[in-house]
Design an enzyme around this catalytic site. Structure first.
Site, PDB file in Angstrom:
ATOM      1  N   CYS A 117     -44.220 114.119  87.847  1.00  0.00           N
ATOM      2  CA  CYS A 117     -43.349 114.991  88.643  1.00  0.00           C
ATOM      3  C   CYS A 117     -42.377 115.789  87.778  1.00  0.00           C
ATOM      4  O   CYS A 117     -41.803 116.769  88.249  1.00  0.00           O
ATOM      5  CB  CYS A 117     -42.577 114.162  89.656  1.00  0.00           C
ATOM      6  SG  CYS A 117     -43.700 113.328  90.775  1.00  0.00           S
ATOM      7  N   HIS A 257     -37.165 118.832  92.525  1.00  0.00           N
ATOM      8  CA  HIS A 257     -38.504 118.296  92.743  1.00  0.00           C
ATOM      9  C   HIS A 257     -38.569 117.775  94.179  1.00  0.00           C
ATOM     10  O   HIS A 257     -37.630 117.151  94.661  1.00  0.00           O
ATOM     11  CB  HIS A 257     -38.784 117.171  91.744  1.00  0.00           C
ATOM     12  CG  HIS A 257     -40.035 116.415  92.049  1.00  0.00           C
ATOM     13  ND1 HIS A 257     -41.246 117.038  92.208  1.00  0.00           N
ATOM     14  CD2 HIS A 257     -40.268 115.089  92.249  1.00  0.00           C
ATOM     15  CE1 HIS A 257     -42.172 116.135  92.486  1.00  0.00           C
ATOM     16  NE2 HIS A 257     -41.600 114.949  92.520  1.00  0.00           N
ATOM     17  N   ASN A 287     -45.307 116.467  98.466  1.00  0.00           N
ATOM     18  CA  ASN A 287     -45.023 116.358  97.032  1.00  0.00           C
ATOM     19  C   ASN A 287     -46.266 116.813  96.261  1.00  0.00           C
ATOM     20  O   ASN A 287     -47.269 116.113  96.224  1.00  0.00           O
ATOM     21  CB  ASN A 287     -44.674 114.902  96.706  1.00  0.00           C
ATOM     22  CG  ASN A 287     -44.354 114.681  95.235  1.00  0.00           C
ATOM     23  OD1 ASN A 287     -44.565 115.566  94.403  1.00  0.00           O
ATOM     24  ND2 ASN A 287     -43.856 113.508  94.918  1.00  0.00           N
TER      25      ASN A 287
HETATM   26  O1  UT7 Z   1     -42.549 112.152  92.981  1.00  0.00           O
HETATM   27  C1  UT7 Z   1     -42.904 110.961  92.361  1.00  0.00           C
HETATM   28  C2  UT7 Z   1     -41.844 109.961  92.507  1.00  0.00           C
HETATM   29  N1  UT7 Z   1     -41.949 109.338  93.788  1.00  0.00           N
HETATM   30  C3  UT7 Z   1     -40.916 109.245  94.590  1.00  0.00           C
HETATM   31  O2  UT7 Z   1     -39.849 109.744  94.288  1.00  0.00           O
HETATM   32  C4  UT7 Z   1     -41.122 108.443  95.847  1.00  0.00           C
HETATM   33  C5  UT7 Z   1     -39.935 107.553  96.080  1.00  0.00           C
HETATM   34  N2  UT7 Z   1     -40.125 106.681  97.227  1.00  0.00           N
HETATM   35  C6  UT7 Z   1     -40.081 107.126  98.499  1.00  0.00           C
HETATM   36  O3  UT7 Z   1     -39.966 108.302  98.755  1.00  0.00           O
HETATM   37  C7  UT7 Z   1     -40.099 106.082  99.592  1.00  0.00           C
HETATM   38  O4  UT7 Z   1     -39.952 104.814  99.025  1.00  0.00           O
HETATM   39  C8  UT7 Z   1     -41.387 106.086 100.472  1.00  0.00           C
HETATM   40  C9  UT7 Z   1     -41.418 107.382 101.299  1.00  0.00           C
HETATM   41  C10 UT7 Z   1     -42.606 105.995  99.598  1.00  0.00           C
HETATM   42  C11 UT7 Z   1     -41.332 104.906 101.424  1.00  0.00           C
HETATM   43  O5  UT7 Z   1     -40.152 104.957 102.193  1.00  0.00           O
HETATM   44  P1  UT7 Z   1     -39.181 103.703 102.284  1.00  0.00           P
HETATM   45  O6  UT7 Z   1     -38.101 104.093 103.176  1.00  0.00           O
HETATM   46  O7  UT7 Z   1     -38.819 103.280 100.895  1.00  0.00           O
HETATM   47  O8  UT7 Z   1     -40.101 102.637 102.971  1.00  0.00           O
HETATM   48  P2  UT7 Z   1     -40.370 101.144 102.554  1.00  0.00           P
HETATM   49  O9  UT7 Z   1     -41.486 101.113 101.569  1.00  0.00           O
HETATM   50  O10 UT7 Z   1     -39.089 100.466 102.206  1.00  0.00           O
HETATM   51  O11 UT7 Z   1     -40.876 100.565 103.901  1.00  0.00           O
HETATM   52  C12 UT7 Z   1     -40.004 100.452 105.042  1.00  0.00           C
HETATM   53  C13 UT7 Z   1     -40.812 100.109 106.266  1.00  0.00           C
HETATM   54  C14 UT7 Z   1     -41.761  98.953 106.026  1.00  0.00           C
HETATM   55  O12 UT7 Z   1     -41.852  98.217 107.241  1.00  0.00           O
HETATM   56  P3  UT7 Z   1     -41.034  96.856 107.453  1.00  0.00           P
HETATM   57  O13 UT7 Z   1     -41.481  95.945 106.368  1.00  0.00           O
HETATM   58  O14 UT7 Z   1     -39.591  97.265 107.342  1.00  0.00           O
HETATM   59  O15 UT7 Z   1     -41.439  96.440 108.824  1.00  0.00           O
HETATM   60  C15 UT7 Z   1     -43.077  99.604 105.735  1.00  0.00           C
HETATM   61  O16 UT7 Z   1     -44.176  98.795 106.056  1.00  0.00           O
HETATM   62  O17 UT7 Z   1     -41.640 101.208 106.607  1.00  0.00           O
HETATM   63  C16 UT7 Z   1     -43.015 100.800 106.640  1.00  0.00           C
HETATM   64  N3  UT7 Z   1     -43.841 101.900 106.160  1.00  0.00           N
HETATM   65  C17 UT7 Z   1     -44.436 102.793 106.973  1.00  0.00           C
HETATM   66  N4  UT7 Z   1     -44.447 102.928 108.306  1.00  0.00           N
HETATM   67  C18 UT7 Z   1     -45.147 103.953 108.824  1.00  0.00           C
HETATM   68  C19 UT7 Z   1     -44.136 102.234 104.887  1.00  0.00           C
HETATM   69  N5  UT7 Z   1     -44.909 103.320 104.849  1.00  0.00           N
HETATM   70  C20 UT7 Z   1     -45.112 103.686 106.124  1.00  0.00           C
HETATM   71  C21 UT7 Z   1     -45.833 104.745 106.725  1.00  0.00           C
HETATM   72  N6  UT7 Z   1     -45.812 104.832 108.079  1.00  0.00           N
HETATM   73  N7  UT7 Z   1     -46.512 105.659 106.021  1.00  0.00           N
END
Ligand code: UT7
Length: 332
Positions: A117, A257, A287
């Site tokens: 990125c 980004h 992204n």
């Molecule tokens: O550009 C390269 C560098 N990358 C980044 O900068 C990405 C950085 N990370 C992120 O943007 C975020 O971490 C994500 C968008 C990837 C994920 O969001 P989050 O708020 O960190 O979600 P999480 O992984 O902490 O998950 C929270 C909840 C979980 O459910 P429970 O355990 O709280 O019940 C996940 O299972 O959201 C759930 N979840 C989803 N639900 C619906 C995770 N992904 C999804 C999804 N749809 N796609």
């Protein structure tokens, strides 16, 4: 008196594929929720490159051809093409080589640069050196990624985020004080644990086993990356402002980004910038890895004014991060 030669951005262009993959369509492919995606990332849709035999170079070629046309020059005028990408057409030779061939840039040389990125920001800083030293007069820096080629569309933690696209800028020398003024770049290789592609490199070459284990796809521990990115991108952006004595009033635009709207908001807040000064296209492209920043410049070009102080800022896989201070060189 000596006047310093700087690398001025004299044109910008981009390309995104026609196919639009919406959140609603993703809901039919993987267990996710359209509203979750939009509120947690800011993404509504992304573009996907469809078509047999099409790769990253094909998107970059269109972006570059638009760039050349805009500037009224030909491929023969180009000295160098630096391609930032983690999805090259082939492992070797470089996508830069392939692009030079496809567009007929027979006077140019170039190479690929892999910083995920942060690729565009690293490549822009690299291209700048060749202009500042006088070695090159016209350098194209392109950020291009076909992320759909390394995504597992059954993994909701990654496939919802990324899209395909390409953006390019032309660098030319100037002594008027415009262009790339300063940059701060960094890497922390220990961060590779949280975001990488497990197989296909020299440590783990492709095999039936690596394919069965889905190890040729993006692997991401989203939360771990988020925690570092949300601080890292804000820090480096504030640092480049301080280093160049820029207040929030002095900064016309943040070009962040586009990984997650929440990371972008935190960065703008740390810089003291209101949302009107923040370029945003994550809602329509997702992204696109190395392409996000030049695609933003392309989208917002008409709003940019000669003399605007703009800060390009990024954080991504590696970990890699960086910020570049640019004085915009033209009104369009
Ligand atoms: O550009 C390269 C560098 N990358 C980044 O900068 C990405 C950085 N990370 C992120 O943007 C975020 O971490 C994500 C968008 C990837 C994920 O969001 P989050 O708020 O960190 O979600 P999480 O992984 O902490 O998950 C929270 C909840 C979980 O459910 P429970 O355990 O709280 O019940 C996940 O299972 O959201 C759930 N979840 C989803 N639900 C619906 C995770 N992904 C999804 C999804 N749809 N796609």
């Amino acid at each position: 008196m000596m006047t310093k030669t700087t690398a001025s951005i004299t044109a910008v262009a981009g390309y995104v594929p026609d196919y639009v993959l919406t959140n609603e369509e993703l809901v039919k492919m993987v267990s996710t929720d359209a509203n979750w995606i939009e509120t947690r990332t800011g993404i509504k849709e992304r573009r996907i490159l469809k078509g047999e035999g099409l790769g990253t170079s094909d998107m970059a070629v269109i972006a570059i051809e638009r760039l050349l046309k805009k500037r009224g020059i030909t491929a023969l005028d180009i000295d160098m093409i630096i391609v930032a990408s983690v999805t090259p057409d082939l492992i070797f030779p470089s996508t830069s080589n392939i692009i030079c061939d496809k567009i007929g840039a027979t006077n140019a040389w170039g190479f690929d640069l892999a910083a995920a990125c942060s690729g565009f920001v690293f490549a822009l800083t690299t291209g700048t050196q060749f202009i500042e030293t006088g070695k090159c007069k016209k350098v194209i820096v392109v950020g291009a990624d076909k992320m759909s080629s390394i995504l597992d569309y059954t993994d909701r933690s990654t496939c919802i985020i990324f899209g395909d696209g390409a953006g390019a800028v032309l660098l030319e020398p100037t002594t008027d004080g415009y262009g790339v003024i300063d940059s701060i770049l960094g890497v922390d290789g220990s961060g590779r644990a949280h975001l990488h592609q497990k197989a296909g490199g020299s440590v783990k070459p492709p095999s039936h086993a690596t394919i069965d284990a889905k190890e040729h796809f993006v692997y991401q521990e989203g939360q771990a990356v988020f925690k570092r990115a949300v601080v890292g991108m804000a820090e480096v952006s504030a640092e480049i402002m301080e280093k160049n004595n820029l207040t929030s009033e002095d900064v016309a635009w943040l070009v962040p980004h586009q990984a997650n709207k929440r990371i972008i908001d935190a960065t703008a807040e740390r810089m003291g910038l209101s949302s009107e000064k923040v370029m945003l296209n994550i809602q329509k492209y997702g992204n696109t890895t190395a392409a996000t920043i030049p695609l933003c410049l392309w989208d917002y070009e008409k709003q940019l004014k000669k003399g605007d102080n703009i800060i390009l800022s990024t954080f991504g896989a590696g970990f890699t991060w960086g910020a570049v201070y640019v004085k915009w060189a033209y009104n369009s």
